[in-house]
Design a protein around this motif. Structure first.
Motif, PDB file in Angstrom:
ATOM      1  N   ILE A 175       0.453  -3.016 -12.803  1.00 47.49           N
ATOM      2  CA  ILE A 175      -0.616  -4.000 -13.040  1.00 47.49           C
ATOM      3  C   ILE A 175      -0.085  -5.318 -13.597  1.00 47.49           C
ATOM      4  CG2 ILE A 175      -2.472  -2.301 -13.341  1.00 47.49           C
ATOM      5  CD1 ILE A 175      -2.066  -2.708 -16.396  1.00 47.49           C
ATOM      6  N   ASP A 176       1.229  -5.364 -13.881  1.00 50.87           N
ATOM      7  CA  ASP A 176       1.769  -6.591 -14.475  1.00 50.87           C
ATOM      8  C   ASP A 176       1.821  -7.709 -13.417  1.00 50.87           C
ATOM      9  OD1 ASP A 176       3.766  -7.182 -17.135  1.00 50.87           O
ATOM     10  OD2 ASP A 176       3.744  -8.609 -15.484  1.00 50.87           O
ATOM     11  N   ALA A 177       1.239  -8.842 -13.776  1.00 51.73           N
ATOM     12  CA  ALA A 177       1.143  -9.954 -12.813  1.00 51.73           C
ATOM     13  C   ALA A 177       2.497 -10.561 -12.486  1.00 51.73           C
ATOM     14  CB  ALA A 177       0.227 -11.027 -13.382  1.00 51.73           C
ATOM     15  N   ARG A 178       3.492 -10.321 -13.341  1.00 54.39           N
ATOM     16  CA  ARG A 178       4.809 -10.918 -13.100  1.00 54.39           C
ATOM     17  C   ARG A 178       5.624 -10.121 -12.086  1.00 54.39           C
ATOM     18  NH1 ARG A 178       5.395 -11.100 -19.481  1.00 54.39           N
ATOM     19  NH2 ARG A 178       4.427  -9.115 -19.055  1.00 54.39           N
ATOM     20  N   ILE A 179       5.186  -8.886 -11.812  1.00 49.71           N
ATOM     21  CA  ILE A 179       5.889  -8.046 -10.839  1.00 49.71           C
ATOM     22  C   ILE A 179       5.362  -8.379  -9.448  1.00 49.71           C
ATOM     23  CG2 ILE A 179       6.375  -5.677 -10.095  1.00 49.71           C
ATOM     24  CD1 ILE A 179       7.505  -6.185 -12.799  1.00 49.71           C
ATOM     25  N   GLU A 180       6.289  -8.752  -8.572  1.00 49.33           N
ATOM     26  CA  GLU A 180       5.866  -9.083  -7.220  1.00 49.33           C
ATOM     27  C   GLU A 180       5.882  -7.842  -6.332  1.00 49.33           C
ATOM     28  OE1 GLU A 180       6.339 -13.200  -5.264  1.00 49.33           O
ATOM     29  OE2 GLU A 180       8.116 -12.054  -4.748  1.00 49.33           O
ATOM     30  N   THR A 181       7.008  -7.120  -6.410  1.00 49.63           N
ATOM     31  CA  THR A 181       7.079  -5.868  -5.646  1.00 49.63           C
ATOM     32  C   THR A 181       7.673  -4.785  -6.528  1.00 49.63           C
ATOM     33  OG1 THR A 181       9.291  -6.321  -4.815  1.00 49.63           O
ATOM     34  CG2 THR A 181       7.460  -7.061  -3.441  1.00 49.63           C
ATOM     35  N   LEU A 182       7.282  -3.545  -6.245  1.00 51.13           N
ATOM     36  CA  LEU A 182       7.755  -2.391  -7.009  1.00 51.13           C
ATOM     37  C   LEU A 182       7.981  -1.268  -6.009  1.00 51.13           C
ATOM     38  CD1 LEU A 182       8.150  -0.931  -9.759  1.00 51.13           C
ATOM     39  CD2 LEU A 182       5.711  -0.460  -9.722  1.00 51.13           C
ATOM     40  N   ILE A 223       0.845  -1.193   0.000  1.00 53.13           N
ATOM     41  CA  ILE A 223       0.000   0.000   0.000  1.00 53.13           C
ATOM     42  C   ILE A 223       0.884   1.248   0.000  1.00 53.13           C
ATOM     43  CG2 ILE A 223      -1.672   1.319   1.388  1.00 53.13           C
ATOM     44  CD1 ILE A 223      -2.766  -1.487   2.288  1.00 53.13           C
ATOM     45  N   GLY A 224       1.933   1.188   0.825  1.00 55.72           N
ATOM     46  CA  GLY A 224       2.864   2.311   0.898  1.00 55.72           C
ATOM     47  C   GLY A 224       3.516   2.584  -0.447  1.00 55.72           C
ATOM     48  N   THR A 225       3.898   1.499  -1.128  1.00 57.17           N
ATOM     49  CA  THR A 225       4.570   1.641  -2.420  1.00 57.17           C
ATOM     50  C   THR A 225       3.625   2.251  -3.456  1.00 57.17           C
ATOM     51  OG1 THR A 225       5.822  -0.330  -1.900  1.00 57.17           O
ATOM     52  CG2 THR A 225       5.886   0.380  -4.176  1.00 57.17           C
ATOM     53  N   ILE A 226       2.372   1.762  -3.435  1.00 60.96           N
ATOM     54  CA  ILE A 226       1.394   2.290  -4.398  1.00 60.96           C
ATOM     55  C   ILE A 226       1.182   3.781  -4.146  1.00 60.96           C
ATOM     56  CG2 ILE A 226      -1.052   2.208  -5.086  1.00 60.96           C
ATOM     57  CD1 ILE A 226      -0.832  -0.885  -4.544  1.00 60.96           C
ATOM     58  N   ALA A 227       1.057   4.150  -2.850  1.00 67.10           N
ATOM     59  CA  ALA A 227       0.865   5.559  -2.518  1.00 67.10           C
ATOM     60  C   ALA A 227       2.063   6.381  -2.990  1.00 67.10           C
ATOM     61  CB  ALA A 227       0.672   5.713  -1.010  1.00 67.10           C
TER      62      ALA A 227
END
Lengths: 190, 198
Positions: free
Chosen positions: B187-194, B96-100
C-alpha cells in the motif's frame, strides 16, 4: 584521492551539446565525471548526506532539462557549480532563515612571524578539515573552490554571483581565519 | 601594486590560476619580499592539505539510476507513445499477477506457520532446519527520496542484497515478519512495483 580527470572545456562542452539533443549516454558520462566533486562541494555546505544527495539530483536534473541555457561564456564546470551553489544556498536559507550569510569578520590579531614559522614546520593535514568546518559559509565556499577545485577567482565570482574583488577579499579572510585556527590547534599561538 | 593586493592574489598564484600578467607581478614581488615568501609557503602547504581531504562516499550509480528513472518518467509524461500505452496495459497485468502472487505467498506463509505450531504435524524427517527467505524485487517511484527509501526499509527490517540496477530495481530480503512487510509495501505510495522472485 584520485578523481576522474575530465579535459574540462572540450569534453564537458561536447557532452553538454549531446545532452542538449537528449543523449542519455552523454548525460550518464557527464554525471560520472562530475558527480563526486559536486557532491563533495554540496555536502561541505549542507553537512547532511541525504540533503546533499537531493541537491545534487536537482542540479543534474536542471542540467539535463536546461543544457541549452549554457551560453558558453564560462566553463561548463563554472556553470554547473553555480547551479549547485544557488540551490544549496536556497536550501540553507529555508533551513536556517535567521542566519545571515555575510562577510562580516571578527578581526583577529595580526599574524606573528614566529607563529607562522612554527606553523610551516608542522604537519597540518589533520587539523585542516576541522578548521575548514569552522570557516564562515561563504569563506568556506571560496576556499573550497580555490584550493580544492583550483578555480580562478573570476570563475568563483561567476559561481557566487559577486564581484571579483569580493572573492579576493573573502579568500584573504578565509586564509587568515585558517591560519588563526591552525595556530590555535597546533599550539603555536603566543 | 600594493602589498594588500599582492596578498590577495597570492592564494591564486599558489593554485596557478592567475593570468600571465598577474602571475608575473606576484613572481617578481616574491623575489624580494621575505614576508610574502613565508605566506607563499604557508599557502602552498595549506593548498596541499586541502587537496588531501578524503572525499565522502557519494550516491554514485544509485544517483544516476534515480536520475535516469525520473528522466524516463518525464519523457513518458510529455510524450505518450502508443508503445508506452501498451506497456502500461502490460504493467497492469503484471501488477494484478504480482498482487495475486503476494496473496498466495501470504496464505502459504500463514499455513506454514500455523501447521508448524500444531502438534503431531512435524515432518517425519524432523523439524525444518532451514527456512528459505524469499527475495523481493522492488522499484520506487521517481518521487521517492533516498531518506524515504531508507526509512521504509529500516522500519520493515528489510536488507538490500542487490541494486539498484540501471532500471532502479532492488533485490531485498525481509529480516522478520514478511507478512507485515508485504502488507505495508503493497500500500506504500512510494513503491512502484513489487515482485517476489521464484
Amino acid at each position: 584521492m584520485v578523481l576522474p580527470q575530465p579535459k574540462p572545456i572540450d569534453q564537458a562542452q561536447i557532452l553538454l551539446k549531446a545532452i542538449c539533443k537528449g543523449d542519455e549516454t552523454a548525460f550518464a558520462e557527464f554525471y560520472r565525471l562530475y558527480e563526486k566533486r559536486l557532491y563533495h562541494f554540496i555536502l561541505l555546505k549542507l553537512n547532511d548526506p541525504l540533503e546533499a544527495s537531493d541537491i545534487m539530483h536537482e542540479t543534474f536534473l536542471e542540467i539535463w532539462n536546461h543544457a541549452d541555457r549554457f551560453e558558453g561564456k564560462s566553463k561548463v564546470t563554472t556553470w554547473m557549480f553555480s547551479i549547485a551553489f544557488h540551490k544549496t544556498m536556497d536550501r540553507l536559507r529555508r533551513k536556517k532563515p535567521h542566519l545571515v550569510y555575510s562577510d562580516i569578520m571578527i578581526e583577529t590579531e595580526d599574524d606573528q612571524p614566529n607563529a607562522l614559522t612554527q606553523l610551516l614546520s608542522q604537519d597540518i593535514t589533520h587539523q585542516v578539515k576541522f578548521c575548514l568546518d569552522k570557516l564562515k559559509d561563504l569563506h568556506h565556499t571560496v576556499m573550497q573552490l580555490a584550493f580544492f577545485e583550483d578555480m580562478p577567482y573570476r570563475d568563483i565570482a561567476m559561481i557566487m554571483s559577486c564581484p571579483e574583488n569580493t572573492i579576493k577579499t573573502r579568500m584573504f579572510h578565509a586564509k587568515k581565519a585558517m591560519k588563526h585556527c591552525l595556530q590555535k590547534h597546533l599550539g603555536t599561538e603566543k | 601594486m600594493t602589498s594588500d593586493k599582492l596578498q590577495q592574489l597570492l592564494p591564486f598564484y599558489v593554485t596557478n590560476s592567475l593570468d600571465t600578467e598577474e602571475a608575473n607581478l606576484v613572481r617578481t614581488a616574491l623575489l624580494s619580499d621575505t614576508d610574502l615568501q613565508q605566506e607563499y609557503y604557508f599557502l602552498k602547504k595549506l593548498h596541499l592539505a586541502v587537496k588531501e581531504q578524503e572525499l565522502p562516499i557519494s550516491p554514485g550509480e544509485f544517483g544516476l539510476a534515480r536520475l535516469q528513472k525520473e528522466i524516463a518518467k518525464s519523457r513518458q509524461d510529455t510524450r505518450p507513445h502508443p508503445s508506452a500505452i501498451k506497456l502500461n496495459k502490460q504493467g497492469l497485468f503484471w501488477k494484478i499477477g504480482t498482487i495475486a502472487a503476494c496473496m498466495g505467498l501470504v496464505f502459504q506463509t500463514y499455513n506454514y506457520q500455523y501447521l508448524a505450531k500444531t502438534d503431531g504435524l512435524t515432518a517425519a524427517s524432523g523439524p525444518v532446519a532451514h527456512q528459505e527467505i524469499p527475495i523481493l524485487q522492488l522499484t520506487f517511484t521517481p518521487e521517492a527520496r533516498e531518506k524515504h527509501i531508507r526509512d521504509l526499509l529500516l522500519t520493515l527490517n528489510i536488507s538490500i542484497i542487490e541494486g539498484p540496477s540501471a532500471l532502479g530495481i532492488y533485490r531485498v530480503q525481509v529480516g522478520s515478519d514478511l507478512e507485515k512487510a508485504m502488507a505495508v509495501l503493497e500500500i506504500d505510495a512510494r513503491i512502484e512495483t513489487l515482485h517476489i522472485e521464484d
